[in-house]
Scaffold this active site. Structure first.
Site, PDB file in Angstrom:
ATOM      1  N   SER B 122       5.876   3.061   1.639  1.00 36.53           N
ATOM      2  CA  SER B 122       6.368   1.673   1.580  1.00 36.53           C
ATOM      3  C   SER B 122       5.202   0.673   1.555  1.00 36.53           C
ATOM      4  O   SER B 122       4.431   0.681   0.588  1.00 36.53           O
ATOM      5  CB  SER B 122       7.325   1.467   2.753  1.00 36.53           C
ATOM      6  N   ALA B 123       5.005  -0.157   2.559  1.00 33.60           N
ATOM      7  CA  ALA B 123       3.885  -1.108   2.556  1.00 33.60           C
ATOM      8  C   ALA B 123       2.548  -0.383   2.374  1.00 33.60           C
ATOM      9  O   ALA B 123       1.649  -0.876   1.683  1.00 33.60           O
ATOM     10  CB  ALA B 123       3.870  -1.922   3.854  1.00 33.60           C
TER      11      ALA B 123
END
Lengths: 236, 236
Positions: B122-123
């Protein structure tokens, strides 16, 4: 005296541009013949001309003329001399970027403090808050700052969405995102559902539309605020 | 030689943290005993300690030790000396903010170029792209720049979501947002669905998992890329 309409969205599902709020706008703009439109947020990537045309066609139905800020040589003068101002939705990062680039934030503040009626929808509402830090938009450009106009003493989360209990998607819910925001920031956030708006007159702020709005304050449980009620007392 | 796993999400619906990808990670980290965890994105606002504990418990099941970067006096040295690196998800703005604040972007580049295996979810995957401009996250802090590591020659849109034809919500779809991005930017964007990941070995990039990924290029129609195939040729 400050006069604002701060709307979650321009359009609700199944109806035309601004249609749900047009009766309210007819009254709000009753002493105005021309509205300055700020198309900087470029909804769906529309050009300034294309976007202004949409606003123009809609306001023509209530006998108002619309001029785009990009049609003026001096956007700062355009803001200061406007009879009324409308900032449309789109991408908040690009909107804020252009507000800084054209240096019109101080002029918007002057105009609004002098009583020029201001309408914002979506991104145009986000910029009425203290910062743009609760936008849902994608950071497609890097603005010089996230600080915005502070016409209201809190931030807006436009198009507020309740968590969907049936979702299998693992991306964060809106509420989770706003809670993360409050780890780093004190300013309260009002989640405005589509079809809701704020009516601001001086220091008075009244929630309008058919829905409650969700208020997020640092270190407190979120609460629902009722429509057609004064809400400014939550921000003292 | 660069060795990366760039995953859309840490968790797919209905299973535990990293569970869907753990067999792959067992192989990816087979020569490693300790993994440096970067918890800066603070998923759901977790503290660095809480977040590191989650990663630690999961990797313990495949006999890997996890240490948090915040446990070191010198985070730059921690990166350079790491056997392997894992950056978890959460808020991309805060993650990037802390990467700049701790000045570890150059060290991450050095480590990865030297062959230190890197896992992002994700991030932690967004930062492998050229910029973080296609994150879905809320801009809760203002990082000094949106420029990220550029381990891959395009940007990632993690948790990619197809438009829902039944939705009555008027907020922009993911595809609309990425098209708006391409008005201002040239860099391609890969929409990675939850459960998909990229396996990067030097210049080779292979899509893995059960889904196609959606590739957005400036001035072109979006296309679906197939899983278990080399995709680096799209970025030459």
């Amino acid at each position: 005296m400050k006069k604002l309409i701060v709307a979650s969205t321009s359009t609700v599902h199944g109806s035309g541009y601004l249609a749900y709020i047009l009766p309210t706008l007819t009254d709000f703009f009753k002493e105005v013949s021309t509205i300055l439109f700020i198309p900087y947020a470029r909804a769906s990537g529309k050009t300034y001309d294309e976007y202004t045309e949409i606003a123009r066609n809609t306001f023509a139905t209530i006998d108002k003329e619309v001029v785009g800020i990009h049609e003026f040589d001096n956007p700062k003068e355009a803001v200061l001399q406007a009879e009324a101002i409308f900032t449309g939705g789109g991408n908040t990062f690009e909107l804020v970027n252009q507000l800084y680039k054209n240096d019109i934030l101080p002029d918007l503040t002057t105009a609004v403090e002098n009583g020029t009626p201001y309408l914002g929808t979506s991104a145009g509402s986000n910029i009425c808050g203290v910062t743009m830090m609760n936008t849902n938009d994608m950071p497609i450009v890097y603005p010089p700052s996230f600080k915005t106009l502070g016409f209201i003493p809190f931030n807006i989360n436009a198009h507020y969405l309740d968590p969907n209990p049936d979702s299998t998607h693992m991306g964060e819910t809106r509420e989770t995102r706003i809670k993360e925001y409050h780890i780093f920031n004190e300013t309260s956030v009002l989640g405005l559902r589509e079809g809701s708006w704020l009516e601001v007159n001086g220091n008075s702020i009244v929630l309008r539309g058919n829905y409650t709005a969700r208020l997020f304050q640092q270190n407190k449980e979120a609460v629902e605020l009722e429509s057609d009620k004064e809400i400014s007392q939550y921000f003292n």
